[in-house]
Design a protein around this motif. Structure first.
Motif: not given
Length: 162
Positions: A71-85
């Motif tokens: 996905p692109t834009g806000a639908d792609l979230v990169l980083g550690d799950f403990r922070e991004t979720l």
């Protein structure tokens, strides 16, 4: 003894069956789909086919998928799950997810078990009642009920969120 190719085919076949079952189960439930563990984007590509009308938000530590499978834009979230979720629940407007697919398994079973211990608690607050969590590793949350899903060729798990 199965070859690595045999195991990969079994895993992907089982994964496809689980996601197709999930698509049927949540047909009338609104909400986005969460892909937790984008990897090379194979499952994300299949989720787009199964859910062309839904928002699909994918999470991973780093981007390894080709451009046409991510996905692109806000639908792609990169980083550690403990922070991004946890940060996702703060995004506005937020509709609880109808489906979360957590594909995070590796050949390191001890690491996977440790991750499963904290991952369910991060997924649960993002889920709509009646939604499904599908995973390649066993997870556990108080309001989840395991659904029967026969997987003789490869373990895969489906839970309904209460």
């Amino acid at each position: 003894m199965d070859s690595r190719l045999d195991r990969m085919i079994a895993r992907l076949t089982t994964q496809r069956r689980a996601l197709e079952r999930a698509a049927e189960e949540i047909r009338g439930l609104p909400g986005p789909v969460l892909e937790i563990g984008l990897g090379k984007g194979r499952t994300y590509s299949h989720l787009r086919k199964l859910f062309p009308e839904r928002q699909i938000v994918a999470f991973d530590r780093d981007l390894h998928a080709p451009a046409d499978a991510a996905p692109t834009g806000a639908d792609l979230v990169l980083g550690d799950f403990r922070e991004t979720l946890p940060a996702l629940s703060g995004r506005m407007p937020w509709v609880p997810a109808a489906l979360a697919h957590a594909d995070f398994g590796s050949e390191d079973r001890a690491r996977d078990a440790a991750q499963a211990g904290w991952l369910a608690g991060l997924i649960d607050p993002l889920m709509a009642p009646g939604g499904l969590v599908v995973s390649d590793r066993p997870l556990q949350a108080p309001r989840w009920t395991a659904l029967p899903f026969e997987t003789p060729e490869w373990p895969y798990f489906i839970w309904r969120v209460g």
